[in-house]
Write an enzyme that holds these catalytic residues in place. Structure first.
Site, mmCIF file in Angstrom:
data_model
loop_
_atom_site.group_PDB
_atom_site.id
_atom_site.type_symbol
_atom_site.label_atom_id
_atom_site.label_comp_id
_atom_site.label_asym_id
_atom_site.label_seq_id
_atom_site.Cartn_x
_atom_site.Cartn_y
_atom_site.Cartn_z
ATOM 1 N N LYS A 14 45.006 40.271 38.605
ATOM 2 C CA LYS A 14 46.053 40.033 37.605
ATOM 3 C C LYS A 14 45.757 40.786 36.309
ATOM 4 O O LYS A 14 46.613 41.486 35.778
ATOM 5 C CB LYS A 14 46.174 38.521 37.298
ATOM 6 C CG LYS A 14 46.519 37.675 38.512
ATOM 7 C CD LYS A 14 46.695 36.210 38.164
ATOM 8 C CE LYS A 14 45.438 35.487 37.729
ATOM 9 N NZ LYS A 14 44.397 35.368 38.770
ATOM 10 N N ARG A 87 50.531 27.910 36.070
ATOM 11 C CA ARG A 87 49.550 27.582 37.103
ATOM 12 C C ARG A 87 49.820 26.254 37.768
ATOM 13 O O ARG A 87 49.075 25.847 38.647
ATOM 14 C CB ARG A 87 48.180 27.505 36.441
ATOM 15 C CG ARG A 87 47.300 28.692 36.722
ATOM 16 C CD ARG A 87 46.002 28.433 35.986
ATOM 17 N NE ARG A 87 44.895 29.077 36.600
ATOM 18 C CZ ARG A 87 44.465 30.288 36.253
ATOM 19 N NH1 ARG A 87 45.089 30.989 35.351
ATOM 20 N NH2 ARG A 87 43.417 30.793 36.842
ATOM 21 N N ARG A 126 31.894 41.325 39.892
ATOM 22 C CA ARG A 126 32.123 41.283 38.450
ATOM 23 C C ARG A 126 31.041 40.470 37.746
ATOM 24 O O ARG A 126 30.658 40.784 36.611
ATOM 25 C CB ARG A 126 33.509 40.679 38.154
ATOM 26 C CG ARG A 126 33.864 40.723 36.667
ATOM 27 C CD ARG A 126 35.262 40.243 36.388
ATOM 28 N NE ARG A 126 35.397 38.819 36.668
ATOM 29 C CZ ARG A 126 36.549 38.156 36.630
ATOM 30 N NH1 ARG A 126 37.669 38.813 36.353
ATOM 31 N NH2 ARG A 126 36.602 36.874 36.884
ATOM 32 N N ARG A 132 30.832 36.499 33.403
ATOM 33 C CA ARG A 132 31.754 35.441 32.996
ATOM 34 C C ARG A 132 31.212 34.114 33.505
ATOM 35 O O ARG A 132 30.760 34.018 34.646
ATOM 36 C CB ARG A 132 33.151 35.735 33.583
ATOM 37 C CG ARG A 132 34.269 35.421 32.617
ATOM 38 C CD ARG A 132 35.597 35.866 33.154
ATOM 39 N NE ARG A 132 36.261 34.812 33.903
ATOM 40 C CZ ARG A 132 37.503 34.897 34.337
ATOM 41 N NH1 ARG A 132 38.213 36.000 34.115
ATOM 42 N NH2 ARG A 132 38.051 33.916 35.013
ATOM 43 N N ARG A 143 37.507 27.107 41.785
ATOM 44 C CA ARG A 143 38.714 27.782 41.271
ATOM 45 C C ARG A 143 39.700 28.040 42.407
ATOM 46 O O ARG A 143 40.911 27.874 42.239
ATOM 47 C CB ARG A 143 38.326 29.105 40.583
ATOM 48 C CG ARG A 143 37.656 28.887 39.220
ATOM 49 C CD ARG A 143 36.811 30.062 38.793
ATOM 50 N NE ARG A 143 37.559 31.284 38.541
ATOM 51 C CZ ARG A 143 36.991 32.492 38.456
ATOM 52 N NH1 ARG A 143 35.674 32.627 38.588
ATOM 53 N NH2 ARG A 143 37.739 33.551 38.225
#
Ligand code: AP5
Ligand code: MG
Length: 185
Positions: A14, A87, A126, A132, A143
């Site tokens: 996204k 969401r 990532r 993160r 998630r």
């Protein structure tokens, strides 16, 4: 004026594709995840309240993000790309009302489809580069569970409105960007 939702599971691309879309259509990019992470980095009252929720990979309450979006839409003049919002179906219903309040309408919802093993691979990759807080295997699984139980129904909401554009989210970043442009028109 275009107002577009970019939709997909964690790691679907996204944020990556948002850069191309806002550039091409001259839109304002608003990512609820980025706004919430900034609250945490700035150690605001809100940031302190939501840190443990986000670190656990759960959704923060609808009220918090809706208030943020109301402000963002009120301040915008160009048209918007919504990344990570809505969401929940409740958020989707509110987005329609908020857009109407400012004399706008949603153009379409672009849904990136990526299989689970590739989502996990991208996010763990990532993690090595960005670090993160929610990019570790246990939290990524949470998630994905939140996405499957609370967020996926939002896709049906837009399908029922005839606004869902399904995009194959596998391939090079440039190829996917081209597919999205073709779908939006
Ligand atoms: P948010 O920040 O929205 O995170 P997310 O949905 O989990 O998604 P990501 O940002 O991890 O992935 P992405 O789809 O943007 O993919 P990206 O382009 O980065 O939300 C975080 C948290 O905030 C939530 O868990 C929740 O707690 C809270 N929150 C946010 N919004 C909320 C809301 N509305 N309501 C309630 N709570 C909310 O790509 C991922 C990686 O893959 C990158 O490294 C990228 O370089 C790579 N990549 C991208 N495309 C490709 C490709 N084609 N091939 C190979 N690699 C690729
Ligand atoms: Mg993102």
């Amino acid at each position: 004026m275009k107002n577009i939702v970019i939709f997909g599971a964690p790691g679907a691309g996204k944020g990556t594709q948002s850069d191309f879309i806002v550039e091409h259509y001259g839109l304002t990019h608003v990512s609820t995840g980025d706004l919430l992470r900034k609250e945490i980095a700035d150690q605001t009252e809100l940031g302190k309240r939501i840190k443990s929720i986000m670190d656990a990979g759960q959704l923060v309450s609808d009220d918090i993000v809706i208030e943020m979006m109301d402000k963002a839409i009120a301040n915008d003049t160009k048209g918007m790309l919504f990344d990570g919002f809505p969401r929940t179906v409740a958020q989707a219903e509110v987005l329609d009302k908020l857009l109407a309040k400012y004399g706008r309408e949603l153009t379409c919802m672009v849904q990136l489809e990526v299989p689970k093993d590739e989502l996990m691979r991208r996010l763990l990759e990532r993690a090595k580069i960005q670090g993160r807080a929610d990019d570790n295997e246990a939290t990524i699984n949470n998630r994905l569970q939140e996405y499957n139980s609370k967020t996926k129904p939002v896709a049906d909401y837009y399908a029922a409105q005839g606004k869902q554009k399904l995009i194959d989210g596998l391939g090079t970043i440039e190829d996917i960007a081209a597919r999205i442009r073709q779908a939006i028109g």
